[in-house]
Design a protein around this motif. Sequence first.
Motif, PDB file in Angstrom:
ATOM      1  N   TYR A  18       0.839  -1.195   0.000  1.00 26.70           N
ATOM      2  CA  TYR A  18       0.000   0.000   0.000  1.00 26.70           C
ATOM      3  C   TYR A  18       0.881   1.255   0.000  1.00 26.70           C
ATOM      4  N   PRO A  19       1.572   1.519  -1.098  1.00 24.95           N
ATOM      5  CA  PRO A  19       2.498   2.657  -1.131  1.00 24.95           C
ATOM      6  C   PRO A  19       1.812   4.013  -0.965  1.00 24.95           C
ATOM      7  N   ASN A  20       0.502   4.078  -1.190  1.00 25.59           N
ATOM      8  CA  ASN A  20      -0.218   5.343  -1.043  1.00 25.59           C
ATOM      9  C   ASN A  20      -0.675   5.605   0.387  1.00 25.59           C
ATOM     10  N   ALA A  21      -0.456   4.649   1.274  1.00 24.79           N
ATOM     11  CA  ALA A  21      -0.837   4.857   2.675  1.00 24.79           C
ATOM     12  C   ALA A  21       0.153   5.817   3.330  1.00 24.79           C
ATOM     13  N   GLU A  22      -0.377   6.735   4.104  1.00 25.30           N
ATOM     14  CA  GLU A  22       0.472   7.665   4.853  1.00 25.30           C
ATOM     15  C   GLU A  22       0.994   6.933   6.088  1.00 25.30           C
ATOM     16  N   LYS A  23       2.314   6.963   6.277  1.00 20.76           N
ATOM     17  CA  LYS A  23       2.933   6.216   7.372  1.00 20.76           C
ATOM     18  C   LYS A  23       3.431   7.172   8.447  1.00 20.76           C
ATOM     19  N   THR A  24       3.148   6.829   9.692  1.00 18.39           N
ATOM     20  CA  THR A  24       3.661   7.570  10.830  1.00 18.39           C
ATOM     21  C   THR A  24       4.146   6.540  11.840  1.00 18.39           C
ATOM     22  N   PHE A  25       5.464   6.472  12.063  1.00 13.37           N
ATOM     23  CA  PHE A  25       5.964   5.516  13.044  1.00 13.37           C
ATOM     24  C   PHE A  25       7.424   5.728  13.312  1.00 13.37           C
ATOM     25  N   PRO A  26       7.954   5.120  14.354  1.00 11.63           N
ATOM     26  CA  PRO A  26       7.158   4.690  15.522  1.00 11.63           C
ATOM     27  C   PRO A  26       6.913   5.877  16.435  1.00 11.63           C
ATOM     28  N   ASP A  27       5.844   5.816  17.180  1.00 15.97           N
ATOM     29  CA  ASP A  27       5.612   6.863  18.163  1.00 15.97           C
ATOM     30  C   ASP A  27       6.231   6.434  19.490  1.00 15.97           C
ATOM     31  N   THR A  28       5.915   7.120  20.544  1.00 16.85           N
ATOM     32  CA  THR A  28       6.565   6.849  21.834  1.00 16.85           C
ATOM     33  C   THR A  28       6.248   5.474  22.400  1.00 16.85           C
ATOM     34  N   ILE A  29       5.149   4.853  21.958  1.00 15.79           N
ATOM     35  CA  ILE A  29       4.842   3.506  22.454  1.00 15.79           C
ATOM     36  C   ILE A  29       5.089   2.438  21.390  1.00 15.79           C
ATOM     37  N   GLY A  30       5.810   2.800  20.332  1.00 11.97           N
ATOM     38  CA  GLY A  30       6.204   1.819  19.326  1.00 11.97           C
ATOM     39  C   GLY A  30       5.116   1.441  18.353  1.00 11.97           C
ATOM     40  N   THR A  31       4.204   2.357  18.093  1.00  6.23           N
ATOM     41  CA  THR A  31       3.094   2.070  17.191  1.00  6.23           C
ATOM     42  C   THR A  31       3.381   2.583  15.786  1.00  6.23           C
ATOM     43  N   ALA A  32       3.137   1.720  14.800  1.00 10.51           N
ATOM     44  CA  ALA A  32       3.167   2.144  13.403  1.00 10.51           C
ATOM     45  C   ALA A  32       1.726   2.463  13.018  1.00 10.51           C
ATOM     46  N   LYS A  33       1.508   3.643  12.479  1.00  8.49           N
ATOM     47  CA  LYS A  33       0.160   4.067  12.088  1.00  8.49           C
ATOM     48  C   LYS A  33       0.130   4.270  10.585  1.00  8.49           C
ATOM     49  N   PHE A  34      -0.835   3.634   9.941  1.00  9.06           N
ATOM     50  CA  PHE A  34      -1.032   3.768   8.507  1.00  9.06           C
ATOM     51  C   PHE A  34      -2.412   4.365   8.257  1.00  9.06           C
ATOM     52  N   THR A  35      -2.462   5.445   7.498  1.00  9.35           N
ATOM     53  CA  THR A  35      -3.725   6.053   7.094  1.00  9.35           C
ATOM     54  C   THR A  35      -3.851   5.865   5.589  1.00  9.35           C
ATOM     55  N   PHE A  36      -4.898   5.166   5.191  1.00  8.68           N
ATOM     56  CA  PHE A  36      -5.107   4.825   3.790  1.00  8.68           C
ATOM     57  C   PHE A  36      -5.914   5.916   3.093  1.00  8.68           C
ATOM     58  N   PRO A  37      -5.820   5.992   1.764  1.00  8.06           N
ATOM     59  CA  PRO A  37      -6.537   7.033   1.026  1.00  8.06           C
ATOM     60  C   PRO A  37      -8.044   7.073   1.315  1.00  8.06           C
ATOM     61  N   ASP A  38      -8.643   5.924   1.636  1.00  3.56           N
ATOM     62  CA  ASP A  38     -10.080   5.910   1.944  1.00  3.56           C
ATOM     63  C   ASP A  38     -10.356   6.246   3.413  1.00  3.56           C
ATOM     64  N   ARG A  39      -9.326   6.693   4.140  1.00  2.00           N
ATOM     65  CA  ARG A  39      -9.368   7.150   5.532  1.00  2.00           C
ATOM     66  C   ARG A  39      -9.398   6.033   6.564  1.00  2.00           C
ATOM     67  N   LEU A  40      -9.255   4.780   6.146  1.00  2.00           N
ATOM     68  CA  LEU A  40      -9.060   3.698   7.111  1.00  2.00           C
ATOM     69  C   LEU A  40      -7.730   3.934   7.804  1.00  2.00           C
ATOM     70  N   ILE A  41      -7.691   3.685   9.115  1.00  2.00           N
ATOM     71  CA  ILE A  41      -6.453   3.782   9.880  1.00  2.00           C
ATOM     72  C   ILE A  41      -6.150   2.410  10.459  1.00  2.00           C
ATOM     73  N   CYS A  42      -4.909   1.972  10.317  1.00  2.00           N
ATOM     74  CA  CYS A  42      -4.441   0.710  10.888  1.00  2.00           C
ATOM     75  C   CYS A  42      -3.258   1.018  11.794  1.00  2.00           C
ATOM     76  N   ASN A  43      -3.365   0.609  13.048  1.00  2.00           N
ATOM     77  CA  ASN A  43      -2.283   0.761  14.012  1.00  2.00           C
ATOM     78  C   ASN A  43      -1.677  -0.607  14.283  1.00  2.00           C
ATOM     79  N   VAL A  44      -0.358  -0.702  14.192  1.00  2.00           N
ATOM     80  CA  VAL A  44       0.352  -1.940  14.494  1.00  2.00           C
ATOM     81  C   VAL A  44       1.274  -1.634  15.675  1.00  2.00           C
TER      82      VAL A  44
END
Length: 73
Positions: A18-44
Amino acid sequence: MTQVGNPARLIAHIEISYPNAEKTFPDTIGTAKFTFPDRLICNVFANGTVNFQGRNSPVKAEIEAQIEIINRA
């Protein structure tokens, strides 16, 4: 919430698939956050927890299927 046995493998899969997903990681608790073009958010999370926020999206089912594959390995 869902658990994945290898969070790093799931993160790599999402980045590649999903190369179009906006990636934000890692935060202070080690979470990878992906925001997809359709606004779905996935936290790992570093502990293997995966959660979804926002819209119902076919991407969620695709990621859940990948989690099952990773967990079988």
